[in-house]
Enzyme design. Structure first.
Site, short mmCIF file in Angstrom:
data_model
loop_
_atom_site.label_atom_id
_atom_site.label_comp_id
_atom_site.label_asym_id
_atom_site.label_seq_id
_atom_site.Cartn_x
_atom_site.Cartn_y
_atom_site.Cartn_z
N GLY A 215 0.81 -1.21 0.00
CA GLY A 215 0.00 0.00 0.00
C GLY A 215 0.85 1.26 0.00
N SER A 216 0.39 2.26 0.72
CA SER A 216 1.02 3.58 0.65
C SER A 216 2.41 3.63 1.27
CB SER A 216 0.12 4.62 1.32
OG SER A 216 -1.06 4.81 0.57
N THR A 217 2.81 2.61 2.04
CA THR A 217 4.18 2.62 2.55
C THR A 217 5.19 2.54 1.41
OG1 THR A 217 4.16 0.21 2.87
CG2 THR A 217 3.50 1.59 4.74
N LYS A 219 5.13 4.24 -1.17
CA LYS A 219 5.33 5.57 -1.73
C LYS A 219 6.70 6.15 -1.36
CE LYS A 219 0.37 6.54 -1.83
NZ LYS A 219 -0.78 7.21 -1.19
#
Length: 491
Positions: A215-217, A219
């Site tokens: 997920g957004s980790t 990024k």
């Protein structure tokens, strides 16, 4: 008469020669096959004829041996078995070994040549030295904080010392007691069947062997790729990204969970976890640039050992632009182990270099004399030092003012990144809650810990599940424990 005696003597000599030939045949040509024969119990009897060496945490054994007074005499015992199972694994007279029990088996069983001060003497005496010890890098307080934080929920925690790669905690939940598998008989067989049939898979080491969409980790990896490639030169500049953002070549809009993401800068996108901005940045970096960046962090490496083997974290090397956009925000086919995401946080904390993760500080003989010391290694540089410094600033802002406020530790500088990973057919599964981060005491020159937390079954309504709500408080407890342990070095 003398002639008959002579022929009898010749025949006896022939029989003796045949006996010697047969003895050589058995001891040389057929020795390996006889040793491997399932009916040959001598190897197993000898293996368990004496206590096995111990695995140590903070200088104290977390394993032991019990005299069963059976043919296979000594069985393995475990102190706080469920707490340390992802570290020790099991040593079973029925089912073999796993994790450290397997990786360091020759030392623990006493068969490693380096354990013998006089190897020839042991060969002549047909004996072996006492089992040695494996001294781990795990800190008891950090391990306990991670285990208590998960509180039986499905998930995992991995914590590292960024500068050295020492693994401070490795927790998988729910866990199991490896002592249930130590001996032989129906009780052990029943325990094995029960554990393997459990839908929660307690024997799965989620920290090392399970891969999740990050997920957004992820990024953080995309941001590092953009800064290193020069795609983004000013993290505070508007990116001209619409909200929603149409995935390239499609009519599919990519939404944001946060507001205020239209035309946001990369700094704001990291702080508030804007999908649209980071997906578009990943497309601008391009497939080749994103693949190279991900692999510098350790993705697509199937050879990592700690010393137990670690599952391969994946970033596809052949994707269309719309798939690349989703991969850049940790979705599509992008998957990672918790250890891999702890390595991402550690790379940022360590100025861009990834120290090779290791779980064993040293191996020793039973009397404590060292056999082999843990050597600090490097997996290379994941990003430029200037990029790492800039990402440290962005991650601190996530915790101080953004989506990761529940990870803040009083008296410490904390950087982090939250994530909520969709999965399942049509993203129908309960989202995974993620947090990765690092912490440095205010008076310390370098961060003491990097951590990754994933919670599979966050106890909340689907729309309320977030890395900040479910994973960040666990990370905070782990980082607090690590900062406290850093003041008191392990024995």
């Amino acid at each position: 008469m003398i002639r008959y005696i002579r022929w009898c003597a010749y025949f006896c000599v022939l029989l003796l020669a045949a006996l010697q030939v047969n003895l050589v045949r058995i001891q040389v040509w057929e020795a390996a096959a006889l040793d491997a024969n399932p009916a040959n119990k001598r190897g197993a009897v000898e293996r368990y004829a004496r206590p096995r060496g111990d695995i140590l945490v903070d200088g104290r054994p977390v394993t032991g041996s019990r005299d069963s007074r059976q043919l296979l005499r000594y069985e393995r015992t475990y102190r706080d078995g469920p707490l340390y199972a992802p570290v020790t694994g099991f040593s079973s007279q029925t089912y073999g070994t796993s994790f450290l029990e397997r990786a360091e088996d020759d030392v623990l069983a006493g068969t490693a040549p380096a354990l013998a001060a006089f190897p020839l003497w042991h060969d002549l005496a047909r004996s072996r030295p006492a089992g040695g010890r494996a001294v781990t890098t795990v800190r008891a307080g950090v391990q306990s904080a991670a285990y208590a934080g998960l509180a039986g929920k499905r998930g995992a925690v991995a914590a590292l010392e960024p500068a050295t790669g020492r693994i401070l905690a490795l927790v998988s939940s729910p866990s199991y007691d490896p002592g249930e598998l130590s001996g032989t008989g129906s009780a052990v067989e029943d325990a094995w069947a029960r554990l393997n049939a459990d839908p929660d898979r307690p024997m799965l080491n989620r920290a090392l062997r399970e891969t999740y969409p990050p997920g957004s980790t992820f990024k953080i990896v995309t941001a590092a790729a953009a800064l290193d490639a020069g795609v983004v030169t000013d993290v505070d500049a508007p990116t001209r990204t619409p909200d929603p953002y149409l995935l390239p070549g499609t009519r599919t809009p990519l939404p944001n969970a946060s507001t205020g993401c239209e035309d946001a800068s990369m700094a704001e996108a990291v702080q508030w976890s804007c999908n649209t901005v980071m997906a578009r940045i990943g497309v601008r970096v391009g497939l080749r640039g994103m693949v190279e960046a991900a692999e510098r962090f350790g993705f697509n490496d199937s050879g990592l050992r700690v010393p137990a083997w670690v599952s391969r974290s994946n970033f596809d090397t052949d994707m269309s632009p719309d798939q690349l956009a989703l991969s850049a925000i940790g979705q599509f086919n992008t998957t990672a182990t918790p250890l891999q995401m702890a390595m991402v946080a550690a790379a940022v904390a360590n100025g861009g270099e990834i120290a090779r993760p290791r779980l064993v500080e040293r191996t020793t003989r039973r009397d404590g004399t060292q056999v082999k010391g843990g050597v600090r290694g490097s997996l290379g540089r994941a990003m430029n030092p200037a990029t790492a410094l800039r990402l440290q600033e962005l991650m601190v802002k996530v915790v101080d003012e953004g989506t990761g406020r529940n990870a803040a530790v009083p008296g410490a500088v904390v950087g982090g990144k939250t994530g909520t990973a969709q999965h399942g057919v049509g993203n129908a599964g309960i989202p995974y809650a993620w947090f990765i981060g690092w912490a440095r005491a205010e008076d310390a020159p370098v961060p003491a810990v990097a951590v990754a937390v994933v919670v599979e079954d966050a106890a909340a309504r689907r729309g309320d599940i977030s890395g900040n709500g479910a994973a960040a408080p666990i990370a905070r407890a782990v980082m607090q424990a690590a900062l406290s342990a850093d003041r008191y070095p392990a024995p």
